[in-house]
Design an enzyme around this catalytic site. Structure first.
Site, PDB file in Angstrom:
ATOM      1  N   ARG A 171       0.778  -0.968  -0.175  1.00  0.00           N
ATOM      2  CA  ARG A 171       0.156   0.610  -0.113  1.00  0.00           C
ATOM      3  C   ARG A 171       0.915   1.249   0.341  1.00  0.00           C
ATOM      4  NH1 ARG A 171      -2.532  -3.399   3.965  1.00  0.00           N
ATOM      5  NH2 ARG A 171      -1.731  -2.087   5.600  1.00  0.00           N
ATOM      6  N   ARG A 175       0.630   9.496  -5.170  1.00  0.00           N
ATOM      7  CA  ARG A 175      -0.304  11.093  -4.999  1.00  0.00           C
ATOM      8  C   ARG A 175       0.072  11.689  -6.407  1.00  0.00           C
ATOM      9  NH1 ARG A 175      -0.748  12.958   0.269  1.00  0.00           N
ATOM     10  NH2 ARG A 175      -1.935  10.961   1.891  1.00  0.00           N
ATOM     11  N   ARG A 248      12.127  -6.545  14.851  1.00  0.00           N
ATOM     12  CA  ARG A 248      13.125  -5.749  14.369  1.00  0.00           C
ATOM     13  C   ARG A 248      13.152  -4.990  16.120  1.00  0.00           C
ATOM     14  NH1 ARG A 248      17.447  -6.185  12.038  1.00  0.00           N
ATOM     15  NH2 ARG A 248      17.611  -3.837  11.272  1.00  0.00           N
ATOM     16  N   ARG A 279      16.143   8.053  11.054  1.00  0.00           N
ATOM     17  CA  ARG A 279      15.519   9.374  10.755  1.00  0.00           C
ATOM     18  C   ARG A 279      16.381   9.975  12.001  1.00  0.00           C
ATOM     19  NH1 ARG A 279       8.823   7.958  11.049  1.00  0.00           N
ATOM     20  NH2 ARG A 279       9.420   7.208  13.763  1.00  0.00           N
ATOM     21  N   GLU A 299      17.608   7.920  15.463  1.00  0.00           N
ATOM     22  CA  GLU A 299      16.722   6.571  15.508  1.00  0.00           C
ATOM     23  C   GLU A 299      17.056   5.021  14.703  1.00  0.00           C
ATOM     24  OE1 GLU A 299      12.035   7.424  15.206  1.00  0.00           O
ATOM     25  OE2 GLU A 299      12.686   5.934  14.188  1.00  0.00           O
ATOM     26  N   TYR A 346       1.073  -4.756  14.070  1.00  0.00           N
ATOM     27  CA  TYR A 346       1.759  -3.406  14.401  1.00  0.00           C
ATOM     28  C   TYR A 346       0.412  -3.192  13.632  1.00  0.00           C
ATOM     29  CZ  TYR A 346       3.032   1.328  13.641  1.00  0.00           C
ATOM     30  OH  TYR A 346       3.117   2.864  13.458  1.00  0.00           O
ATOM     31  N   ASP A 348      -1.217   0.624  14.601  1.00  0.00           N
ATOM     32  CA  ASP A 348      -1.355   2.236  15.378  1.00  0.00           C
ATOM     33  C   ASP A 348      -2.453   2.059  16.640  1.00  0.00           C
ATOM     34  OD1 ASP A 348       0.396   3.368  13.274  1.00  0.00           O
ATOM     35  OD2 ASP A 348      -1.513   2.835  11.831  1.00  0.00           O
TER      36      ASP A 348
HETATM   37  P1  FAD Z   1       2.763  -1.020  24.232  1.00  0.00           P
HETATM   38  O1  FAD Z   1       2.959   0.539  24.320  1.00  0.00           O
HETATM   39  O2  FAD Z   1       3.858  -1.381  24.268  1.00  0.00           O
HETATM   40  O3  FAD Z   1       2.341  -1.697  25.722  1.00  0.00           O
HETATM   41  C1  FAD Z   1       2.578  -2.478  26.605  1.00  0.00           C
HETATM   42  C2  FAD Z   1       3.019  -2.210  27.957  1.00  0.00           C
HETATM   43  O4  FAD Z   1       3.337  -3.952  28.736  1.00  0.00           O
HETATM   44  C3  FAD Z   1       4.533  -1.386  28.216  1.00  0.00           C
HETATM   45  O5  FAD Z   1       4.437  -0.594  28.841  1.00  0.00           O
HETATM   46  C4  FAD Z   1       4.943  -2.973  28.585  1.00  0.00           C
HETATM   47  O6  FAD Z   1       6.498  -2.228  29.989  1.00  0.00           O
HETATM   48  C5  FAD Z   1       4.204  -3.905  30.285  1.00  0.00           C
HETATM   49  N1  FAD Z   1       5.168  -5.077  30.051  1.00  0.00           N
HETATM   50  C6  FAD Z   1       4.722  -5.768  28.712  1.00  0.00           C
HETATM   51  N2  FAD Z   1       5.121  -7.248  29.337  1.00  0.00           N
HETATM   52  C7  FAD Z   1       4.979  -7.398  31.050  1.00  0.00           C
HETATM   53  C8  FAD Z   1       5.401  -7.382  31.663  1.00  0.00           C
HETATM   54  N3  FAD Z   1       5.659  -9.301  32.191  1.00  0.00           N
HETATM   55  N4  FAD Z   1       4.621  -7.607  33.279  1.00  0.00           N
HETATM   56  C9  FAD Z   1       4.722  -6.215  33.323  1.00  0.00           C
HETATM   57  N5  FAD Z   1       4.578  -5.089  32.778  1.00  0.00           N
HETATM   58  C10 FAD Z   1       4.844  -5.311  30.647  1.00  0.00           C
HETATM   59  N6  FAD Z   1       0.607   4.383  16.027  1.00  0.00           N
HETATM   60  C11 FAD Z   1       0.736   5.805  15.476  1.00  0.00           C
HETATM   61  O7  FAD Z   1      -0.762   5.838  15.807  1.00  0.00           O
HETATM   62  N7  FAD Z   1       0.410   7.322  14.842  1.00  0.00           N
HETATM   63  C12 FAD Z   1       2.612   6.772  15.231  1.00  0.00           C
HETATM   64  O8  FAD Z   1       2.748   7.820  14.266  1.00  0.00           O
HETATM   65  C13 FAD Z   1       3.080   5.668  15.495  1.00  0.00           C
HETATM   66  N8  FAD Z   1       4.665   5.705  15.624  1.00  0.00           N
HETATM   67  C14 FAD Z   1       5.147   4.283  16.076  1.00  0.00           C
HETATM   68  C15 FAD Z   1       6.068   4.073  16.308  1.00  0.00           C
HETATM   69  C16 FAD Z   1       7.476   3.521  16.867  1.00  0.00           C
HETATM   70  C17 FAD Z   1       8.780   3.910  17.035  1.00  0.00           C
HETATM   71  C18 FAD Z   1       6.526   2.350  17.004  1.00  0.00           C
HETATM   72  C19 FAD Z   1       7.244   0.373  17.639  1.00  0.00           C
HETATM   73  C20 FAD Z   1       5.109   1.834  16.910  1.00  0.00           C
HETATM   74  C21 FAD Z   1       4.227   3.476  16.882  1.00  0.00           C
HETATM   75  N9  FAD Z   1       2.879   3.360  16.862  1.00  0.00           N
HETATM   76  C22 FAD Z   1       2.278   4.438  15.848  1.00  0.00           C
HETATM   77  C23 FAD Z   1       2.365   2.225  17.175  1.00  0.00           C
HETATM   78  C24 FAD Z   1       1.525   2.131  18.391  1.00  0.00           C
HETATM   79  O9  FAD Z   1       3.080   2.489  19.470  1.00  0.00           O
HETATM   80  C25 FAD Z   1       1.353   1.227  19.653  1.00  0.00           C
HETATM   81  O10 FAD Z   1       0.299   1.388  18.924  1.00  0.00           O
HETATM   82  C26 FAD Z   1       0.982   1.825  20.713  1.00  0.00           C
HETATM   83  O11 FAD Z   1       2.021   1.819  21.798  1.00  0.00           O
HETATM   84  C27 FAD Z   1       0.462  -0.419  21.286  1.00  0.00           C
HETATM   85  O12 FAD Z   1      -0.169   0.397  22.555  1.00  0.00           O
HETATM   86  P2  FAD Z   1       0.346  -0.739  23.564  1.00  0.00           P
HETATM   87  O13 FAD Z   1      -0.618  -0.775  24.899  1.00  0.00           O
HETATM   88  O14 FAD Z   1      -0.576  -2.474  22.900  1.00  0.00           O
HETATM   89  O15 FAD Z   1       1.255  -1.715  23.690  1.00  0.00           O
END
Ligand code: FAD
Length: 366
Positions: A171, A175, A248, A279, A299, A346, A348
């Site tokens: 995707r 544009r 990764r 970046r 990064e 992955y 968002d």
């Molecule tokens: P997480 O934020 O990873 O939360 C999981 C939590 O569980 C963590 O705090 C971790 O410490 C905790 N945990 C794990 N195992 C244990 C354990 N055994 N005991 C206690 N705690 C634990 N999305 C967008 O919409 N726009 C963007 O521009 C964007 N940019 C991104 C850039 C990067 C580099 C990355 C990697 C992701 C990006 N994302 C973006 C996606 C976004 O980060 C995620 O959608 C979001 O953070 C996911 O939330 P989550 O709660 O699922 O996971």
């Protein structure tokens, strides 16, 4: 005997925080445990020199889901940020995503017709792309592939584009308008007070325990609640019994600079192969900051090993098949699983919020 909590939620990231908020609103008692020293998971932001720094990579909120946008709007106000990154190829600058500005900068073409004709001459007649290189060339031609895709992608994934599957860029946004808006979503922005503040508000009324690894303290923690929601890595939950899922990782190098404006844009992608980082983020530009200093983050993509932060799932067939085996185990575990790590996906931010809201609705209906 009645337990202290209805839900023990592992992970204070967006998924855990939204779920906790929804269940608390319904009168349920929730406790969130995180092994990090802070809440908000990967959307955590921290103030340095008065600038909100995105500590785990740049996060721009964008969505087409009006309910999710309105939901989060209860906990923040939005700065209307439109993501318009710049690509830097050996000092040549190009607008992203690929649009009429990019085509003009690359070839001097001034009309959509001329841009399409130019790309057509470079497609090399590929109709059935068998790898990422062929896929990219079939979509945008060889010049854009060589200057703007190859180096960046190979650094990101640590592999040649010829060894990467075509689907990764199925995707690719292309544009034929003069339009540098990276996302197609109607709602985009950056929360004025940062994502951490949103999570703080979501977690009001929820008990939060930090610096605590659930997997090391399950015996003590499980009896506290009727139900467990786990948002950590699914393979780790099951002791890697079928082996580790591959990721990764990224290394961030953050620097405070004694000047007001370093690169004039929030995100600059370095698309050559020699520059070791992909970046540079200049955080103040997300919020149109006017501070005297600036904070930048480079990064560096890196291979992932157990114990490192898992950022991007390597969602190839081998890993997805492995994930499905863990998912099958999770079904009979009596534990709820959700979020990017538990679903090996992955995701968002808006999709994470939507998914946590849906899970809360399902729980409430039971
Ligand atoms: P997480 O934020 O990873 O939360 C999981 C939590 O569980 C963590 O705090 C971790 O410490 C905790 N945990 C794990 N195992 C244990 C354990 N055994 N005991 C206690 N705690 C634990 N999305 C967008 O919409 N726009 C963007 O521009 C964007 N940019 C991104 C850039 C990067 C580099 C990355 C990697 C992701 C990006 N994302 C973006 C996606 C976004 O980060 C995620 O959608 C979001 O953070 C996911 O939330 P989550 O709660 O699922 O996971």
């Amino acid at each position: 005997m009645m337990k202290q909590y209805d839900y023990l939620i592992v992970g204070a990231g967006l998924f855990g925080a939204v779920f906790a908020h929804q269940m608390t609103t319904l009168g349920k008692r929730c406790c969130v445990v995180d092994r990090r020293p802070h809440i908000a998971g990967n959307v955590y932001t921290e103030a340095i020199e008065g600038i909100d720094v995105h500590c785990y990579g740049a996060h721009i909120f964008h969505t087409s889901d009006r309910e999710v946008w309105d939901f989060l709007g209860q906990f923040c106000s939005w700065i209307p940020f439109i993501n318009s990154p710049i690509a830097n190829y050996h000092g040549e600058l190009y607008n992203l995503p690929f649009n009429m500005n990019t085509f003009y900068q690359m070839w001097g073409v001034t009309t959509p017709e001329a841009a399409m004709a130019k790309i057509e001459t470079q497609r090399n007649g590929i109709s059935q792309p068998s790898n990422l290189e062929e896929q990219a060339i079939s979509l945008v031609g060889t010049d854009i592939y060589e200057k703007l895709i190859r180096g960046y992608t190979e650094k990101q994934w640590g592999r040649s584009c010829r060894d990467l599957p075509a689907f990764i860029i199925r995707r690719l946004p292309v544009r034929f308008r003069f339009d540098n808006n990276y996302f197609n979503d109607p709602y985009q922005g950056i929360p004025t007070e940062g994502y951490t503040r949103i999570c703080e508000k979501l977690l009001e009324g929820t008990d939060v325990i930090l610096n605590t690894d659930y997997l090391l303290c399950r015996r003590e923690l499980n009896p506290l609640a009727d139900r467990v929601l786990y948002t950590g890595c699914i393979d780790e939950f099951f002791g890697y019994c079928y082996g580790a899922l591959e990721y990764r990782s990224l290394r961030f190098e953050t620097e405070v600079l004694d000047l007001p404006n370093y690169q004039g844009v929030a995100a600059m992608n370095f698309t050559d192969t020699q520059t070791p980082y992909t970046r540079i983020i200049e955080h103040k530009h997300f919020t149109f900051g006017t501070q005297e200093k600036t904070v930048i983050t480079r990064e560096y993509p890196s291979p992932w090993k157990k114990g490192m932060e898992p950022y991007y799932p390597v969602a190839d067939e081998k890993n997805l098949a492995l994930y499905r085996r863990y998912a099958a185990l999770s079904e009979s575990s009596g534990v709820l699983f959700g979020g990017r790590l538990a679903e090996y996906k992955y995701y968002d931010m808006d999709k994470v919020v939507r998914s946590a809201m849906n899970l809360a609705r399902k729980e409430a209906a039971e």
